[in-house]
Scaffold this motif. Structure first.
Motif, PDB file in Angstrom:
ATOM      1  N   ASN A  89       0.862  -1.178   0.050  1.00  0.00           N
ATOM      2  CA  ASN A  89      -0.014  -0.282  -0.074  1.00  0.00           C
ATOM      3  C   ASN A  89       0.833   1.299  -0.210  1.00  0.00           C
ATOM      4  O   ASN A  89       2.135   1.293   0.070  1.00  0.00           O
ATOM      5  CB  ASN A  89      -0.816  -0.094   1.185  1.00  0.00           C
ATOM      6  CG  ASN A  89      -0.466  -0.069   2.483  1.00  0.00           C
ATOM      7  OD1 ASN A  89       0.831   0.385   2.720  1.00  0.00           O
ATOM      8  ND2 ASN A  89      -1.166  -0.409   3.584  1.00  0.00           N
ATOM      9  N   ALA A  90       0.105   2.545   0.013  1.00  0.00           N
ATOM     10  CA  ALA A  90       1.225   3.692  -0.063  1.00  0.00           C
ATOM     11  C   ALA A  90       1.913   3.885   1.333  1.00  0.00           C
ATOM     12  O   ALA A  90       2.855   4.511   1.005  1.00  0.00           O
ATOM     13  CB  ALA A  90       0.122   4.853  -0.106  1.00  0.00           C
ATOM     14  N   ALA A  91       1.693   3.195   2.246  1.00  0.00           N
ATOM     15  CA  ALA A  91       2.567   3.162   3.487  1.00  0.00           C
ATOM     16  C   ALA A  91       3.723   2.318   3.297  1.00  0.00           C
ATOM     17  O   ALA A  91       4.568   2.028   4.157  1.00  0.00           O
ATOM     18  CB  ALA A  91       1.677   3.160   4.812  1.00  0.00           C
ATOM     19  N   ALA A 137      -2.671   9.020  -8.532  1.00  0.00           N
ATOM     20  CA  ALA A 137      -2.469   8.377  -7.339  1.00  0.00           C
ATOM     21  C   ALA A 137      -2.360   9.461  -6.307  1.00  0.00           C
ATOM     22  O   ALA A 137      -2.246   9.036  -4.945  1.00  0.00           O
ATOM     23  CB  ALA A 137      -1.116   7.405  -7.679  1.00  0.00           C
ATOM     24  N   VAL A 138      -1.886  10.527  -6.639  1.00  0.00           N
ATOM     25  CA  VAL A 138      -1.816  11.678  -5.550  1.00  0.00           C
ATOM     26  C   VAL A 138      -3.129  12.137  -4.836  1.00  0.00           C
ATOM     27  O   VAL A 138      -4.073  12.331  -5.471  1.00  0.00           O
ATOM     28  CB  VAL A 138      -1.117  12.769  -6.431  1.00  0.00           C
ATOM     29  CG1 VAL A 138      -0.905  13.913  -5.245  1.00  0.00           C
ATOM     30  CG2 VAL A 138       0.085  12.260  -7.029  1.00  0.00           C
ATOM     31  N   PRO A 139      -2.916  12.262  -3.615  1.00  0.00           N
ATOM     32  CA  PRO A 139      -4.305  12.517  -2.852  1.00  0.00           C
ATOM     33  C   PRO A 139      -4.928  13.744  -3.162  1.00  0.00           C
ATOM     34  O   PRO A 139      -3.934  14.711  -3.564  1.00  0.00           O
ATOM     35  CB  PRO A 139      -3.725  12.489  -1.440  1.00  0.00           C
ATOM     36  CG  PRO A 139      -2.586  11.728  -1.393  1.00  0.00           C
ATOM     37  CD  PRO A 139      -1.873  11.903  -2.558  1.00  0.00           C
ATOM     38  N   VAL A 189     -11.683  -0.473  -5.258  1.00  0.00           N
ATOM     39  CA  VAL A 189     -10.203  -0.760  -4.948  1.00  0.00           C
ATOM     40  C   VAL A 189      -9.265  -0.012  -6.102  1.00  0.00           C
ATOM     41  O   VAL A 189      -9.476  -0.181  -7.144  1.00  0.00           O
ATOM     42  CB  VAL A 189      -9.937  -2.350  -4.967  1.00  0.00           C
ATOM     43  CG1 VAL A 189      -8.365  -2.756  -4.708  1.00  0.00           C
ATOM     44  CG2 VAL A 189     -10.638  -3.118  -4.145  1.00  0.00           C
ATOM     45  N   LEU A 190      -8.133   0.698  -5.457  1.00  0.00           N
ATOM     46  CA  LEU A 190      -7.322   1.352  -6.262  1.00  0.00           C
ATOM     47  C   LEU A 190      -6.002   0.670  -6.146  1.00  0.00           C
ATOM     48  O   LEU A 190      -5.566   0.547  -5.295  1.00  0.00           O
ATOM     49  CB  LEU A 190      -7.273   2.924  -5.768  1.00  0.00           C
ATOM     50  CG  LEU A 190      -6.747   3.944  -6.949  1.00  0.00           C
ATOM     51  CD1 LEU A 190      -7.362   3.963  -8.352  1.00  0.00           C
ATOM     52  CD2 LEU A 190      -6.825   5.305  -6.214  1.00  0.00           C
ATOM     53  N   ALA A 191      -5.343   0.469  -7.565  1.00  0.00           N
ATOM     54  CA  ALA A 191      -4.113  -0.029  -7.734  1.00  0.00           C
ATOM     55  C   ALA A 191      -3.204   0.764  -8.567  1.00  0.00           C
ATOM     56  O   ALA A 191      -3.784   1.617  -9.322  1.00  0.00           O
ATOM     57  CB  ALA A 191      -4.074  -1.224  -7.980  1.00  0.00           C
ATOM     58  N   GLY A 244       3.803   9.458  -0.627  1.00  0.00           N
ATOM     59  CA  GLY A 244       2.892  10.580  -0.965  1.00  0.00           C
ATOM     60  C   GLY A 244       1.531  10.065  -1.596  1.00  0.00           C
ATOM     61  O   GLY A 244       0.878  11.000  -2.310  1.00  0.00           O
ATOM     62  N   LEU A 245       1.257   9.025  -1.650  1.00  0.00           N
ATOM     63  CA  LEU A 245       0.182   8.356  -2.565  1.00  0.00           C
ATOM     64  C   LEU A 245      -1.332   8.217  -1.606  1.00  0.00           C
ATOM     65  O   LEU A 245      -1.017   8.421  -0.431  1.00  0.00           O
ATOM     66  CB  LEU A 245       0.455   7.179  -3.026  1.00  0.00           C
ATOM     67  CG  LEU A 245       1.612   7.090  -4.060  1.00  0.00           C
ATOM     68  CD1 LEU A 245       1.948   5.812  -4.697  1.00  0.00           C
ATOM     69  CD2 LEU A 245       1.627   8.267  -5.252  1.00  0.00           C
ATOM     70  N   ARG A 246      -2.147   8.192  -2.193  1.00  0.00           N
ATOM     71  CA  ARG A 246      -3.764   7.947  -1.697  1.00  0.00           C
ATOM     72  C   ARG A 246      -3.644   6.782  -0.799  1.00  0.00           C
ATOM     73  O   ARG A 246      -2.903   5.866  -0.894  1.00  0.00           O
ATOM     74  CB  ARG A 246      -4.700   7.575  -2.833  1.00  0.00           C
ATOM     75  CG  ARG A 246      -5.019   8.691  -3.822  1.00  0.00           C
ATOM     76  CD  ARG A 246      -5.709   8.114  -4.668  1.00  0.00           C
ATOM     77  NE  ARG A 246      -6.333   9.106  -5.804  1.00  0.00           N
ATOM     78  CZ  ARG A 246      -7.423   9.892  -5.448  1.00  0.00           C
ATOM     79  NH1 ARG A 246      -8.171   9.738  -4.550  1.00  0.00           N
ATOM     80  NH2 ARG A 246      -7.707  11.101  -6.134  1.00  0.00           N
TER      81      ARG A 246
END
Length: 126
Positions: free
Chosen positions: A7-9, A65-67, A82-84, A99-101
């Motif tokens: 994931n983004a984290a 993908a940037v918030p 679901v976003l990939a 720094g992504l969603r």
């Protein structure tokens, strides 16, 4: 070598967790912010009506993908979609996964190939 989805984290996730025995919809967005948003609005509609949908961002589409970059994707995720995003495309655009969603899954094309080849998955490429 199979690439692990994160994931983004940067935490490992099960990239197949959207899968079920029911038919699923894989939507592939290769266009960025300037593109017509009708495709992404249609993705929201699919999720609202109960469709199991995964929206995969690739090529120029990874800028989404940037918030906060796209209100339709905000709603898509809020409604349970679901976003990939493609790891290679993110790197090519200089986008750091930190720094992504939230809840975005970063996957390689080997994972996407598996989704595309699954007979229970319908694929729409934009």
């Amino acid at each position: 070598m199979t690439e692990q989805a994160v994931n983004a984290a940067g935490q490992a996730v099960n990239a197949a967790d959207w899968e079920s025995t029911a038919p699923r919809l894989l939507l592939i967005e290769s266009q960025g912010r300037a593109a017509d948003t009708g495709f992404r609005r249609d993705a929201v509609t699919q999720v609202i009506t109960g469709e199991s949908a995964l929206l995969f961002l690739v090529q120029d589409g990874v800028v989404l993908a940037v918030p906060g970059s796209d209100a339709d994707l905000d709603r898509f995720q809020k409604e349970g979609g679901v976003l990939a995003a493609d790891s290679f495309s993110l790197a090519q655009h200089g986008l750091d996964t930190a720094g992504l969603r939230p809840e975005l899954r970063v996957v390689g094309m080997d994972v996407v190939a598996g989704w595309i080849l699954d007979p229970a998955v319908r694929v729409v490429w934009h």
